[in-house]
Structure formats: C-alpha cells, structure tokens
Design a protein around this motif. Structure first.
Motif, PDB file in Angstrom:
ATOM      1  N   ALA A   1       0.837  -1.196   0.000  1.00  0.00           N
ATOM      2  CA  ALA A   1       0.000   0.000   0.000  1.00  0.00           C
ATOM      3  C   ALA A   1       0.871   1.244   0.000  1.00  0.00           C
ATOM      4  N   TYR A   2       0.358   2.311  -0.575  1.00  0.00           N
ATOM      5  CA  TYR A   2       1.106   3.556  -0.716  1.00  0.00           C
ATOM      6  C   TYR A   2       1.505   4.129   0.636  1.00  0.00           C
TER       7      TYR A   2
ATOM      8  N   THR B   1      -3.913  -0.644  -2.815  1.00  0.00           N
ATOM      9  CA  THR B   1      -2.641   0.085  -2.766  1.00  0.00           C
ATOM     10  C   THR B   1      -2.848   1.586  -2.716  1.00  0.00           C
ATOM     11  N   CYS B   2      -3.905   2.059  -3.360  1.00  0.00           N
ATOM     12  CA  CYS B   2      -4.141   3.504  -3.470  1.00  0.00           C
ATOM     13  C   CYS B   2      -5.591   3.834  -3.113  1.00  0.00           C
TER      14      CYS B   2
END
Length: 290
Positions: free
Chosen positions: A37-38, A110-111
């Motif tokens: 993840a970011y 992830t975003c």
C-alpha cells in the motif's frame, strides 16, 4: 465536470534517501501479491538529480511554442490532445493487470485515495468533496477529458460560422440563449476566431490541472513500483518535462497547484530541461505574441 479540490498542504521537502534498488524488471523485483500500500513517507528518489534522467535530448520549447501562422486557440487544443496522449500512455503502465493477482498495479488496496505525498485530492460527489480511490479518480479524470476533447462546442472541428452558442457562454455573460447580446459579445478571447467558446482557456486550465494531479500521483505512489523497476522512469520524466513546459508557457497550471512536484520541477529548471522562455512570461512574453 466535478473538479477535485486539493487539501491544504505545505510545500514538500526533498528527503534524504539512500540508493534506490537496482531493478531491471518488474517481474523479478515485485512480490507476487503486488506492491505494498502507498506510503506517503516513503523516500522520494525522483526528487534527486541522479534519478532524474530523460530519454531524449533537445529543447521542449520547439514542441511548445505556437507557430506564427497558427491561431492560439487551435494550438492550445492541439497541445491539450497531445498532453493527454502522453499522460494516457503513462497511466496505462499502472493500469496493467497483474497476471497473478488479477488486479492492476494502482488499485483500491494500494491507493485508497488519490494522493501525492501527504496531499490528498478530492472529487465532488453529490455536491460534496469526497476522498475516492486513485483508480476511480483517474478513471473519472480520463472520461471527463475525453468528453471535453470530443465535445464539438469546446473543440470545434467544423468551419466556423459565427459565434458558438453555449450555455457556459450565457452563464458568463449573464444572458439567455434568446438574447441578441448573447451571440454578439464585444470581448475578445483565446480561440474566438477559430470558433472556440469563451470558456475555452479556462477549460484548458481545468484539464491541465487534473492531468497534473495524475502525474503527481504517478510519481509519489508509483515511481518505484513500477516505473523504476521496468526502466520507464526516464520516459515518465520526459512526458512530465514536456507537460510542465506547456503548462508554464501558457500559464495553464498555477504554481500553488504544482507544489507537490516542485523539487523535481526546480531540478529540471536548473538543468534547463524546462526552457527559460517558459518561465519569463511564456507565450505572452515573446516578441510578436498575441
């Protein structure tokens, strides 16, 4: 268009980061379950000069400056279409579906927000600013840009016969479609002689602003995974330098909006990748400009 609105955020600082992982391919360096993840606090390698190459040499002003025999509105329309073509190519990199996980690189996990560092962009949903995932945000931006480009009122392709009659024009002038003054305003604006509506330049600014936000997310969330790992970071840099040159030369994106990428922009200015003419008045600062 429901434009997103950025939250207030201080100008980013160039972080002190160690060497970036040396990775020739995405397949051999990314985990099978996809990127993590970011992390907004991850090192910003792309702000460092040694990680900021371009895959071409030359002066982007030659691609940016309006030819003397071309009307400015026509040229800006061309620039908008070209900048979207380049951006779309970069967005396709993060939209590619992972063969193992079945999801794209930029996904809901992830975003979960459209972020660039600690700055999160919002989208108007039912009249309220809302945080939506980056893939949804980017999808909406792309659909909106395409709708604008294919709108025969904003991007006219037929021979001009009189002034285009648009609701946006009436909204600005405070007239109704049936009012005589609605079709014969005395003001001049960019693209008028080519049939572009009075809102054309403002619409171009709106499109470029949203494209910039996509670039900011590409760098902050995806520069390492996947652009560095598949050796496309130099192509991303080339597209971004071209974009910023056009944006600054025609004053299409404000300095405030560019803050999330300012350290890299400053680096490209120092290297004169972004030509000085784009900064010293731009199009309107050149001799014989109109």
């Amino acid at each position: 268009m429901n434009n997103g609105s950025p939250a207030q955020s201080p100008a980013p600082q160039v972080p002190q980061a160690g060497p970036v992982p040396n990775s020739p391919s995405i397949a051999s360096n990314m985990p099978l379950d996809g990127p993590a993840a970011y992390d907004p606090d991850a090192p910003k390698y792309f702000f460092q000069e040694k990680y900021a190459p371009l895959n071409v040499k030359g002066n982007f002003l030659t691609l940016c400056a309006c030819p003397k025999n071309v009307e400015l509105g026509e040229w800006l329309a061309h620039q908008i279409v070209e900048q979207y073509r380049l951006l779309h190519g970069m967005l396709q990199v993060i939209q590619e579906v992972n063969g193992v996980t079945g999801v794209p690189i930029c996904n809901e996990t992830t975003c979960p927000t459209m972020s660039a560092g600690r700055l999160t962009y919002t989208w108007l949903v039912d009249g309220r600013a809302a945080k939506i995932s980056a893939p949804k945000f980017i999808n909406r931006v792309e659909k909106w840009i395409i709708s604008k480009i294919h709108d025969p009122v904003m991007f006219p392709t037929d021979k001009v016969n009189g002034l285009p009659d648009t609701f946006a024009l009436h909204e600005i002038s405070g007239t109704s479609p049936s009012s005589p003054s609605a079709t014969t305003p005395s003001e001049e604006w960019i693209g008028k002689s080519s049939g572009f509506p009075q809102t054309f330049y403002k619409d171009c600014q709106g499109i470029m602003k949203q494209m910039f936000r996509c670039y900011a997310h590409l760098y902050h969330a995806h520069w390492l995974h996947p652009f560095w790992h598949i050796n496309k970071h130099d192509i991303l840099n080339m597209c971004f330098v071209h974009f910023v040159t056009v944006a600054k030369y025609y004053k299409l994106v404000s300095d405030k909006e560019m803050e999330p990428m300012q350290p890299l922009i400053d680096l490209f200015i120092k290297q004169q990748r972004i030509p000085p003419e784009a900064l010293s008045g731009g199009h309107w600062g050149q001799p014989n400009s109109s």
